[in-house]
Scaffold this motif. Structure first.
Motif, PDB file in Angstrom:
ATOM      1  N   GLY A 120       0.581  -1.065   0.313  1.00 22.99           N
ATOM      2  CA  GLY A 120       0.043  -0.341   0.166  1.00 22.99           C
ATOM      3  C   GLY A 120       0.886   1.558  -0.215  1.00 22.99           C
ATOM      4  N   ASP A 121       0.223   2.534  -0.647  1.00 11.78           N
ATOM      5  CA  ASP A 121       1.175   3.681  -0.158  1.00 11.78           C
ATOM      6  C   ASP A 121       0.995   4.095   1.183  1.00 11.78           C
ATOM      7  N   GLY A 122       2.184   5.025   1.050  1.00 13.01           N
ATOM      8  CA  GLY A 122       2.376   5.682   2.435  1.00 13.01           C
ATOM      9  C   GLY A 122       3.742   6.950   3.141  1.00 13.01           C
ATOM     10  N   VAL A 123       4.668   6.724   3.499  1.00 12.67           N
ATOM     11  CA  VAL A 123       5.213   7.001   4.067  1.00 12.67           C
ATOM     12  C   VAL A 123       6.275   6.220   4.904  1.00 12.67           C
ATOM     13  N   ALA A 124       7.507   6.667   5.241  1.00 11.59           N
ATOM     14  CA  ALA A 124       8.305   6.044   6.549  1.00 11.59           C
ATOM     15  C   ALA A 124       9.440   6.863   6.938  1.00 11.59           C
TER      16      ALA A 124
END
Length: 163
Positions: free
Chosen positions: A40-44
């Motif tokens: 899935g989409d997101g950030v870190a």
């Protein structure tokens, strides 16, 4: 009074930083499962702090048996994964102290876990922590934070919106 009882839960929400550290784009995570957004989409976040807090108001869906990840469901239905470190499932819980359990209700900023980034790094694992929207078929990510420093429970990482 009864109007509030039957009020529809807001599906859209801002997802706060669960850790203190530097935001990095998901594409820069050195793990193809995350960098290619297979989950899935997101950030870190490259963490500098050890306290992990809830990025949303909602419920703890799953504290992974190996304590390296927690999935949450927002009050509006978005499913979020906080994956502490990369390949840290192999540590079998070493370096992680959970402070919540499955089914527990949480608010933004509530403590979820302690992530001993020094222990995890000393064991040879990367501490970069992906924060992923799991049910992208129903929700979209927008206003994604770029490379910046964030504090746990304070910085907005991205906005989640019902499709």
């Amino acid at each position: 009074m009864l109007k509030n009882l039957f009020k529809k839960k807001e599906a859209n929400s801002d997802l706060m930083a669960p850790l203190t550290g530097k935001v990095i784009p998901l594409e820069q995570v050195p793990d193809q499962v995350f960098s290619q957004k297979m989950m899935g989409d997101g950030v870190a976040i490259e963490p500098t702090g050890k306290q992990v807090v809830s990025p949303v108001d909602g419920e703890v869906v799953d504290v992974f048996k190996t304590k390296h990840a927690i999935s949450l469901k927002t009050d509006g239905g978005a499913e979020i994964l906080v994956h502490m470190g990369l390949e840290t499932v192999e540590l079998d819980g070493k370096g992680f102290d959970m402070q919540v359990e499955n089914g527990q209700k949480v608010k933004k900023g509530d403590p979820l876990a302690t992530f001993d980034i020094d222990t995890v790094a000393a064991e040879g694992y990367k501490t970069v922590t992906p924060i992923i929207l799991l049910n992208g078929e129903d929700f979209a990510v927008s206003n994604v934070a770029s490379e910046q420093d964030v504090a746990a429970g304070e910085g907005v990482l991205f906005h989640v919106e019902k499709k």
